[in-house]
Design an enzyme around this catalytic site. Structure first.
Site, PDB file in Angstrom:
ATOM      1  N   SER A 171     -94.903 -42.190  40.961  1.00 47.10           N
ATOM      2  CA  SER A 171     -94.765 -42.082  39.499  1.00 47.10           C
ATOM      3  C   SER A 171     -94.428 -40.663  39.072  1.00 47.10           C
ATOM      4  O   SER A 171     -93.826 -40.448  38.022  1.00 47.10           O
ATOM      5  CB  SER A 171     -96.072 -42.470  38.802  1.00 47.10           C
ATOM      6  OG  SER A 171     -96.197 -43.833  38.778  1.00 47.10           O
TER       7      SER A 171
ATOM      8  N   ALA B 206    -104.563 -42.164  36.811  1.00 44.70           N
ATOM      9  CA  ALA B 206    -104.762 -42.246  38.267  1.00 44.70           C
ATOM     10  C   ALA B 206    -103.597 -42.964  38.970  1.00 44.70           C
ATOM     11  O   ALA B 206    -102.995 -43.849  38.371  1.00 44.70           O
ATOM     12  CB  ALA B 206    -106.071 -42.991  38.555  1.00 44.70           C
ATOM     13  N   PRO B 207    -103.263 -42.566  40.202  1.00 38.97           N
ATOM     14  CA  PRO B 207    -103.911 -41.518  41.016  1.00 38.97           C
ATOM     15  C   PRO B 207    -103.525 -40.080  40.630  1.00 38.97           C
ATOM     16  O   PRO B 207    -104.004 -39.138  41.234  1.00 38.97           O
ATOM     17  CB  PRO B 207    -103.420 -41.845  42.423  1.00 38.97           C
ATOM     18  CG  PRO B 207    -102.098 -42.509  42.220  1.00 38.97           C
ATOM     19  CD  PRO B 207    -102.208 -43.291  40.932  1.00 38.97           C
ATOM     20  N   GLY B 208    -102.673 -39.890  39.623  1.00 38.25           N
ATOM     21  CA  GLY B 208    -102.522 -38.535  39.100  1.00 38.25           C
ATOM     22  C   GLY B 208    -101.165 -37.877  39.213  1.00 38.25           C
ATOM     23  O   GLY B 208    -101.053 -36.658  39.039  1.00 38.25           O
ATOM     24  N   GLY B 209    -100.123 -38.657  39.457  1.00 39.04           N
ATOM     25  CA  GLY B 209     -98.781 -38.058  39.608  1.00 39.04           C
ATOM     26  C   GLY B 209     -98.327 -37.313  38.363  1.00 39.04           C
ATOM     27  O   GLY B 209     -97.807 -36.188  38.451  1.00 39.04           O
TER      28      GLY B 209
ATOM     29  N   ASP C 240    -108.815 -41.992  33.043  1.00 39.76           N
ATOM     30  CA  ASP C 240    -108.691 -43.191  33.885  1.00 39.76           C
ATOM     31  C   ASP C 240    -110.037 -43.453  34.545  1.00 39.76           C
ATOM     32  O   ASP C 240    -110.721 -42.511  34.946  1.00 39.76           O
ATOM     33  CB  ASP C 240    -107.610 -42.977  34.976  1.00 39.76           C
ATOM     34  CG  ASP C 240    -107.020 -44.280  35.484  1.00 39.76           C
ATOM     35  OD1 ASP C 240    -107.790 -45.152  35.921  1.00 39.76           O
ATOM     36  OD2 ASP C 240    -105.781 -44.426  35.426  1.00 39.76           O
TER      37      ASP C 240
ATOM     38  N   ASP D 148    -111.994 -45.220  28.536  1.00 42.02           N
ATOM     39  CA  ASP D 148    -110.984 -46.237  28.210  1.00 42.02           C
ATOM     40  C   ASP D 148    -109.869 -45.574  27.394  1.00 42.02           C
ATOM     41  O   ASP D 148    -110.119 -45.017  26.323  1.00 42.02           O
ATOM     42  CB  ASP D 148    -111.654 -47.361  27.407  1.00 42.02           C
ATOM     43  CG  ASP D 148    -110.663 -48.453  27.014  1.00 42.02           C
ATOM     44  OD1 ASP D 148    -109.463 -48.331  27.347  1.00 42.02           O
ATOM     45  OD2 ASP D 148    -111.096 -49.416  26.373  1.00 42.02           O
TER      46      ASP D 148
ATOM     47  N   ASP E  52     -98.941 -44.219  30.987  1.00 43.37           N
ATOM     48  CA  ASP E  52     -98.234 -44.997  32.022  1.00 43.37           C
ATOM     49  C   ASP E  52     -99.181 -46.076  32.525  1.00 43.37           C
ATOM     50  O   ASP E  52     -99.671 -46.010  33.642  1.00 43.37           O
ATOM     51  CB  ASP E  52     -97.823 -44.034  33.158  1.00 43.37           C
ATOM     52  CG  ASP E  52     -97.067 -44.739  34.285  1.00 43.37           C
ATOM     53  OD1 ASP E  52     -96.422 -45.766  34.026  1.00 43.37           O
ATOM     54  OD2 ASP E  52     -97.127 -44.243  35.428  1.00 43.37           O
TER      55      ASP E  52
ATOM     56  N   LYS F 290     -93.954 -51.275  30.460  1.00 46.71           N
ATOM     57  CA  LYS F 290     -93.638 -52.234  31.544  1.00 46.71           C
ATOM     58  C   LYS F 290     -93.030 -53.474  30.895  1.00 46.71           C
ATOM     59  O   LYS F 290     -93.751 -54.244  30.243  1.00 46.71           O
ATOM     60  CB  LYS F 290     -94.911 -52.614  32.312  1.00 46.71           C
ATOM     61  CG  LYS F 290     -95.849 -51.455  32.633  1.00 46.71           C
ATOM     62  CD  LYS F 290     -95.275 -50.486  33.646  1.00 46.71           C
ATOM     63  CE  LYS F 290     -96.183 -49.268  33.784  1.00 46.71           C
ATOM     64  NZ  LYS F 290     -95.627 -48.192  34.576  1.00 46.71           N
TER      65      LYS F 290
HETATM   66  C1  LIG Z   1     -99.337 -47.176  36.994  1.00 42.09           C
HETATM   67  S1  LIG Z   1    -100.881 -46.416  37.116  1.00 42.09           S
HETATM   68  C2  LIG Z   1    -100.577 -44.794  36.530  1.00 42.09           C
HETATM   69  C3  LIG Z   1     -99.887 -43.927  37.540  1.00 42.09           C
HETATM   70  C4  LIG Z   1     -99.875 -42.481  37.100  1.00 42.09           C
HETATM   71  N1  LIG Z   1     -98.980 -42.239  35.984  1.00 42.09           N
HETATM   72  C5  LIG Z   1     -99.485 -41.558  38.223  1.00 42.09           C
HETATM   73  O1  LIG Z   1     -98.544 -40.785  38.056  1.00 42.09           O
HETATM   74  O2  LIG Z   1    -100.119 -41.581  39.270  1.00 42.09           O
HETATM   75  C6  LIG Z   1    -101.788 -47.117  35.795  1.00 42.09           C
HETATM   76  C7  LIG Z   1    -103.191 -46.613  35.642  1.00 42.09           C
HETATM   77  O3  LIG Z   1    -103.654 -47.029  34.359  1.00 42.09           O
HETATM   78  C8  LIG Z   1    -105.053 -47.185  34.431  1.00 42.09           C
HETATM   79  N2  LIG Z   1    -105.518 -47.966  33.292  1.00 42.09           N
HETATM   80  C9  LIG Z   1    -105.197 -49.231  32.940  1.00 42.09           C
HETATM   81  N3  LIG Z   1    -105.860 -49.576  31.803  1.00 42.09           N
HETATM   82  C10 LIG Z   1    -106.596 -48.495  31.448  1.00 42.09           C
HETATM   83  C11 LIG Z   1    -107.475 -48.222  30.369  1.00 42.09           C
HETATM   84  N4  LIG Z   1    -107.719 -49.129  29.434  1.00 42.09           N
HETATM   85  N5  LIG Z   1    -108.048 -46.998  30.304  1.00 42.09           N
HETATM   86  C12 LIG Z   1    -107.798 -46.060  31.244  1.00 42.09           C
HETATM   87  N6  LIG Z   1    -106.972 -46.263  32.288  1.00 42.09           N
HETATM   88  C13 LIG Z   1    -106.378 -47.466  32.384  1.00 42.09           C
HETATM   89  C14 LIG Z   1    -105.242 -47.866  35.785  1.00 42.09           C
HETATM   90  O4  LIG Z   1    -106.576 -47.630  36.241  1.00 42.09           O
HETATM   91  C15 LIG Z   1    -104.198 -47.196  36.640  1.00 42.09           C
HETATM   92  O5  LIG Z   1    -104.759 -46.133  37.380  1.00 42.09           O
END
Ligand SMILES: C[S@@+](CC[C@H](N)C(=O)[O-])C[C@H]1O[C@@H](n2cnc3c(N)ncnc32)[C@H](O)[C@@H]1O
Length: 340
Positions: free
Chosen positions: A180, A207-210, A226, A246, A263, A293
């Site tokens: 990401s 997460a994971p933090g990109g 996250d 959240d 994201d 998405k």
């Molecule tokens: C596609 S990943 C994000 C990747 C991130 N942009 C990166 O660069 O690594 C989506 C993340 O959204 C988090 N997520 C989904 N719903 C959430 C919420 N309501 N609150 C916080 N995090 C949420 C998930 O735990 C997941 O880690």
């Protein structure tokens, strides 16, 4: 009227064809990775503006369909097309030559025609021919040269002016915890700006933090929201504070953040209604990069809302707005912008 030849990711031709009326164009034909459309003629000033295509990655602004028969006729048509593009202009710099074909068989025909074309071009326009470059890759929003695509037996689509919409492959970073990372790095180029020292970023669904890692490496201070763990170079990064909260309830303290990143694998309308619009209306961010998405829904009505004038309008809330399917996006689109 002029004809525009738009290119897109393979598989997204029909979506692009349906997007075009949002920008005043009508698709007339499509093939693998391209859509031909009728458009109003643009003035030179309009050529500098961005009409906001999402699914197009480049547009040939003066496309024309040329009937060709043999390899020799194709070669001659290509020479004519070069001449049409440069007539009356001195050519002193290398120029882009893009010769493409829709499938393997047509590619075979094009290979034969290409050799003959280069020979004839050298004979007719020696200097112009010596400056033709099929590998020229430097970034350029608007270029003049020759784009030609064999789209059928006897059919060549050609044009001389091409607008690139900014999508590009990015280089990975060994510390980045996810692919990401590449999306957000590409998104900065579309916006023409990136987070920097003394700027703050809130990264929702981090997460994971990109994305957090990308901003922190550029010197920004990041709140990564996250419930999941940060990994790789994002875990324990001094520029990143990880909050297990959240994202839909999180609100920034004080006067907000310079940047909102988001994201999350969630319904685009939920992200829009519960995150991006409230953040913009609350004045909680100046810049944003928000990935939506769209794989499970029809993106065209969504784009209609974002570009429209109604309650879900992003256009009316932003000084700068670009919505693109990035090179690194799959069934996703990315909104970048700057609030008023
Ligand atoms: C596609 S990943 C994000 C990747 C991130 N942009 C990166 O660069 O690594 C989506 C993340 O959204 C988090 N997520 C989904 N719903 C959430 C919420 N309501 N609150 C916080 N995090 C949420 C998930 O735990 C997941 O880690």
């Amino acid at each position: 009227m002029s004809q525009h030849l738009h290119t897109c990711k393979p598989g997204f031709e029909s979506i692009l064809a349906r997007e075009l009326p949002l920008h005043g164009e009508q698709a007339t034909r499509q093939g693998p990775g391209w859509v031909l459309a009728e458009a109003q003629d643009s003035t030179d000033a309009e050529l500098g503006t961005d009409p906001g295509f999402c699914f197009a990655d480049a547009s040939v602004l003066d496309a024309r369909l040329v009937e060709v028969g043999s390899a020799n006729q194709t070669a001659e048509a290509l020479c004519q097309a070069v001449w049409q593009g440069f007539q009356g202009q001195g050519v002193a710099e290398p120029w882009r030559l893009r010769l493409l074909a829709d499938d393997e068989e047509l590619n075979g025909r094009l290979r034969v025609a290409r050799t003959e074309f280069r020979k004839r071009l050298r004979r007719k326009m020696g200097r112009v021919a010596s400056l033709a470059d099929e590998e020229l890759m430097d970034r350029c929003d608007l270029w003049q040269g020759l784009y030609a695509r064999l789209v059928g037996y006897g059919e060549l689509l050609a044009g001389n002016r091409v607008r690139e919409w900014g999508q590009r492959r990015m280089k990975d970073h060994p510390g980045a915890p996810s692919r990401s990372f590449l999306k957000v790095e590409e998104a900065y180029g579309i916006l023409g700006r990136e987070p920097g020292p003394r700027e703050s970023v809130v990264d929702l669904g981090a997460a994971p933090g990109g994305w957090s890692f990308s901003a922190a490496e550029k010197g920004a201070t990041v709140q990564a929201i996250d419930n999941g763990p940060l990994k790789g170079g994002a875990a324990g990064h001094p520029g990143i504070r990880h909050l297990r909260e959240d994202a839909f309830r999180y609100r920034p303290a004080g006067k907000g953040a310079d940047w909102l990143f988001c994201d999350m694998i969630e319904s685009p309308y939920r992200v829009l209604d519960e995150i991006l619009l409230p953040w913009l209306d609350g004045g909680w961010c100046r810049h944003f990069v928000v990935n939506l998405k769209v794989g499970k829904m029809d993106p065209i009505p969504l784009l209609g809302h974002l570009w429209g004038e109604g309650e879900r309008s992003l256009r009316s809330r932003c000084r700068v707005l670009r919505i693109r399917q990035l090179f690194h996006d799959r069934e996703e689109i990315t909104c970048v912008g700057e609030s008023h």
